[in-house]
Design a protein around this motif. Structure first.
Motif, PDB file in Angstrom:
ATOM      1  N   ALA A   1       0.756  -1.394   0.006  1.00  0.00           N
ATOM      2  CA  ALA A   1       0.746  -0.470   0.103  1.00  0.00           C
ATOM      3  C   ALA A   1       1.003   1.790  -0.408  1.00  0.00           C
ATOM      4  O   ALA A   1       2.344   1.066   0.789  1.00  0.00           O
ATOM      5  CB  ALA A   1      -0.953  -0.259   0.906  1.00  0.00           C
ATOM      6  N   ASP A   2       0.806   2.097  -0.885  1.00  0.00           N
ATOM      7  CA  ASP A   2       0.745   3.286  -1.031  1.00  0.00           C
ATOM      8  C   ASP A   2       0.942   4.635   0.300  1.00  0.00           C
ATOM      9  O   ASP A   2       1.505   5.705   0.386  1.00  0.00           O
ATOM     10  CB  ASP A   2       0.730   4.000  -2.361  1.00  0.00           C
ATOM     11  N   LEU A   3      -0.264   4.371   0.786  1.00  0.00           N
ATOM     12  CA  LEU A   3      -1.082   5.376   1.101  1.00  0.00           C
ATOM     13  C   LEU A   3      -1.596   4.826   2.662  1.00  0.00           C
ATOM     14  O   LEU A   3      -1.918   3.663   2.649  1.00  0.00           O
ATOM     15  CB  LEU A   3      -2.341   6.411   0.644  1.00  0.00           C
ATOM     16  N   LEU A   4      -1.975   5.285   3.854  1.00  0.00           N
ATOM     17  CA  LEU A   4      -2.455   5.092   5.185  1.00  0.00           C
ATOM     18  C   LEU A   4      -3.686   6.057   4.996  1.00  0.00           C
ATOM     19  O   LEU A   4      -3.058   7.027   5.237  1.00  0.00           O
ATOM     20  CB  LEU A   4      -1.879   4.655   6.001  1.00  0.00           C
TER      21      LEU A   4
ATOM     22  N   ALA B   1       3.366   7.409  10.621  1.00  0.00           N
ATOM     23  CA  ALA B   1       4.226   7.463   9.071  1.00  0.00           C
ATOM     24  C   ALA B   1       5.633   7.060   9.009  1.00  0.00           C
ATOM     25  O   ALA B   1       6.226   6.929   7.702  1.00  0.00           O
ATOM     26  CB  ALA B   1       3.891   9.109   8.677  1.00  0.00           C
ATOM     27  N   VAL B   2       6.443   7.284  10.058  1.00  0.00           N
ATOM     28  CA  VAL B   2       8.011   7.305   9.657  1.00  0.00           C
ATOM     29  C   VAL B   2       8.106   5.951   9.792  1.00  0.00           C
ATOM     30  O   VAL B   2       8.877   5.925   8.921  1.00  0.00           O
ATOM     31  CB  VAL B   2       8.578   7.984  10.740  1.00  0.00           C
TER      32      VAL B   2
ATOM     33  N   VAL C   1       4.773   5.796   5.032  1.00  0.00           N
ATOM     34  CA  VAL C   1       3.991   6.173   4.520  1.00  0.00           C
ATOM     35  C   VAL C   1       3.312   7.569   4.725  1.00  0.00           C
ATOM     36  O   VAL C   1       3.190   7.707   5.825  1.00  0.00           O
ATOM     37  CB  VAL C   1       2.403   5.030   4.178  1.00  0.00           C
ATOM     38  N   PRO C   2       3.266   7.826   3.640  1.00  0.00           N
ATOM     39  CA  PRO C   2       2.160   9.611   3.709  1.00  0.00           C
ATOM     40  C   PRO C   2       0.247   8.714   5.165  1.00  0.00           C
ATOM     41  O   PRO C   2       0.170   7.985   4.800  1.00  0.00           O
ATOM     42  CB  PRO C   2       1.873  10.381   2.819  1.00  0.00           C
ATOM     43  N   VAL C   3      -0.221  10.037   6.083  1.00  0.00           N
ATOM     44  CA  VAL C   3      -1.185   9.403   7.066  1.00  0.00           C
ATOM     45  C   VAL C   3      -2.188  10.457   6.207  1.00  0.00           C
ATOM     46  O   VAL C   3      -1.438  11.353   6.275  1.00  0.00           O
ATOM     47  CB  VAL C   3      -1.063   8.742   7.801  1.00  0.00           C
TER      48      VAL C   3
ATOM     49  N   ASP D   1       3.054  13.229   6.143  1.00  0.00           N
ATOM     50  CA  ASP D   1       4.260  13.368   5.675  1.00  0.00           C
ATOM     51  C   ASP D   1       4.400  11.876   6.185  1.00  0.00           C
ATOM     52  O   ASP D   1       5.159  11.544   6.792  1.00  0.00           O
ATOM     53  CB  ASP D   1       4.776  13.691   4.769  1.00  0.00           C
ATOM     54  N   SER D   2       5.492  11.240   5.204  1.00  0.00           N
ATOM     55  CA  SER D   2       5.872  10.217   5.038  1.00  0.00           C
ATOM     56  C   SER D   2       7.572  10.339   6.317  1.00  0.00           C
ATOM     57  O   SER D   2       7.955   9.395   6.596  1.00  0.00           O
ATOM     58  CB  SER D   2       6.618  10.139   4.148  1.00  0.00           C
TER      59      SER D   2
END
Length: 468
Positions: free
Chosen positions: A340-343, A377-378, A382-384, A397-398
């Protein structure tokens, strides 16, 4: 400065798992705005930051012990002990800052989906009747309309904002409220049930119109039914329009980690008698839910029509799930790779608002919940994006920076209605923490826990010898 970080963080790790876990108020969470210091989380998780905070405080305690406890203990710690602790702490701080600069300065992101977030303010109380479901739905629908033309690839509503449940929209629209039971010749539905069916159908049709206006899918929280147990589930539901323009349910994720003694009282099947006893202490207004069985990745198309479209994977931890590193890691990682790219976190934090007949007080628990997602995120790179009833909705942001939040008059973030358009940047990096954790677990926390056990045995042995 040696014992405190080891023992304290071992206890944090134990607390994150005991009785399903309560990883709240970790020492690391006090540093969620220190972007450089927390980058080490992609190596060892939030426990690494807790170790540093505990070590610095341990040095201060040892320094005070040079004179404060001289009379009580008969002797103070040697000065060289404190100097060594201060030196190690300074080196640790230098490493965190240098590593933080290096990670934050990396160019590893690319444009991701544009996400529109809708926030409303409906406090929840067990002692006061809340807003009716039709009002909650109407407010979110109306608050979504200004996102038309914003170029959103996805619009998100918070957890449990859809009043109807148990069926997907196509099934709801297929129900005839005036249907006759062929066996009895009577109406199949009572007058009250007919009213409820009509209301649900009206909401579904309004949702269909909203999807057409927005031109993108809608992700929202609502109740569904677990087919195996018949119990309700706390679900994230993804709606889109089919080829004919009719609304359809294209994705569903059921919350896997339920809140103990809130959403799920233990021992329901293994020890029914104890379950019934414990259930008496949980208000009937809090129904017992069935847990989801597997992670789900929603696919979102970004970039509009044409050959330039890109597909992005989105995972949706619901409310309390996001405070667990292991749950989010399970959602994001699979066989050593990111799936997945985004949470996207949907949450209903109306429980964290003290509501009376005249005023509402939004507690600092709303801020604490936001801080948890900085570390997710860290840790996972992944960006949240968060959509939270009563706040705080945000885009992180990530690198763990809070890029934007829903704000109102004088910068208020809690107990307000509003919107946020997040132009996300997805991260190509795979963190060491998520890679090792996916295959093994929290190795760093295990090592500290083993160290705490060794320290405990050493102190017990020393105490026995002193008695002899």
């Amino acid at each position: 400065w040696v014992v405190l970080p080891v023992v304290w963080v071992a206890l944090e790790y134990a607390r994150a798992h005991a009785l399903s876990g309560f990883p709240w108020f970790f020492l690391a969470h006090s540093q969620y705005r220190r972007v450089l210091l927390i980058q080490v989380c992609d190596l060892v998780g939030q426990y690494g930051v807790s170790v540093f905070v505990a070590m610095v405080n341990g040095v201060l305690i040892d320094a005070l012990g040079l004179w404060l406890f001289r009379r009580a203990c008969g002797a103070a710690r040697p000065v060289r002990h404190v100097v060594a602790g201060a030196a190690v702490s300074a080196l640790a701080c230098a490493f965190l800052v240098v590593y933080g600069y290096a990670r934050v300065g990396q160019k590893a992101t690319r444009p991701g989906p544009t996400v529109g977030v809708v926030q409303q303010a409906f406090p929840i109380s067990l002692f006061r009747k809340g807003a009716p479901p039709e009002e909650v739905f109407a407010k979110h629908r109306d608050n979504s309309l200004p996102l038309r033309g914003a170029g959103c690839d996805l619009v998100v509503w918070p957890e449990s904002m859809l009043g109807y449940g148990g069926m997907d929209p196509e099934q709801i629209l297929a129900i005839d409220p005036l249907a006759i039971d062929v066996r009895t010749g009577r109406r199949r539905w009572t007058a009250r049930e007919q009213q409820m069916i009509r209301r649900c159908q009206a909401d579904v049709r309004a949702l269909q119109v909203l999807l057409a206006d927005l031109g993108c899918p809608l992700l929202a929280g609502g109740p569904m039914t677990d087919p195996a147990t018949g119990l309700p589930t706390n679900s994230a539901l993804l709606f889109d329009r089919g080829p004919t323009g009719r609304i359809r349910l294209v994705g569903r994720y059921d919350k896997m980690h339920l809140v103990p003694f809130g959403e799920s009282v233990p021992f329901r099947t293994t020890w029914p008698g104890l379950h019934r006893l414990l259930r008496r202490f949980v208000p009937e207004a809090m129904p017992q839910l069935a847990a989801g069985r597997k992670p789900v990745v929603f696919e979102i198309t970004a970039g509009g029509e044409g050959d330039g479209d890109q597909r992005f994977g989105v995972v949706v931890p619901i409310c309390y799930e996001g405070v667990f590193s292991r749950v989010c890691r399970r959602l994001i990682m699979h066989n050593g790779r990111k799936r997945a790219d985004l949470l996207v976190n949907i949450s209903n934090d109306g429980w964290f608002v003290l509501a009376t007949a005249r005023w509402n007080h939004a507690s600092t628990e709303l801020d604490q919940h936001l801080a948890q997602y900085v570390f997710r995120a860290v840790e996972l790179r992944v960006p949240v994006v968060r959509a939270v009833n009563t706040g705080i909705s945000a885009y992180i942001d990530s690198n763990g920076r809070i890029v934007g939040t829903v704000r109102g008059y004088r910068g208020r973030r809690k107990m307000i209605g509003g919107r946020l358009v997040a132009h996300t940047l997805v991260d190509e990096r795979v963190s060491l923490y998520s890679l090792i954790g996916d295959r093994v677990g929290d190795v760093f926390a295990w090592v500290l826990s083993a160290g705490a056990a060794v320290i405990a045995m050493f102190l017990l042995g020393k105490r026995r010898k002193s008695k002899e």
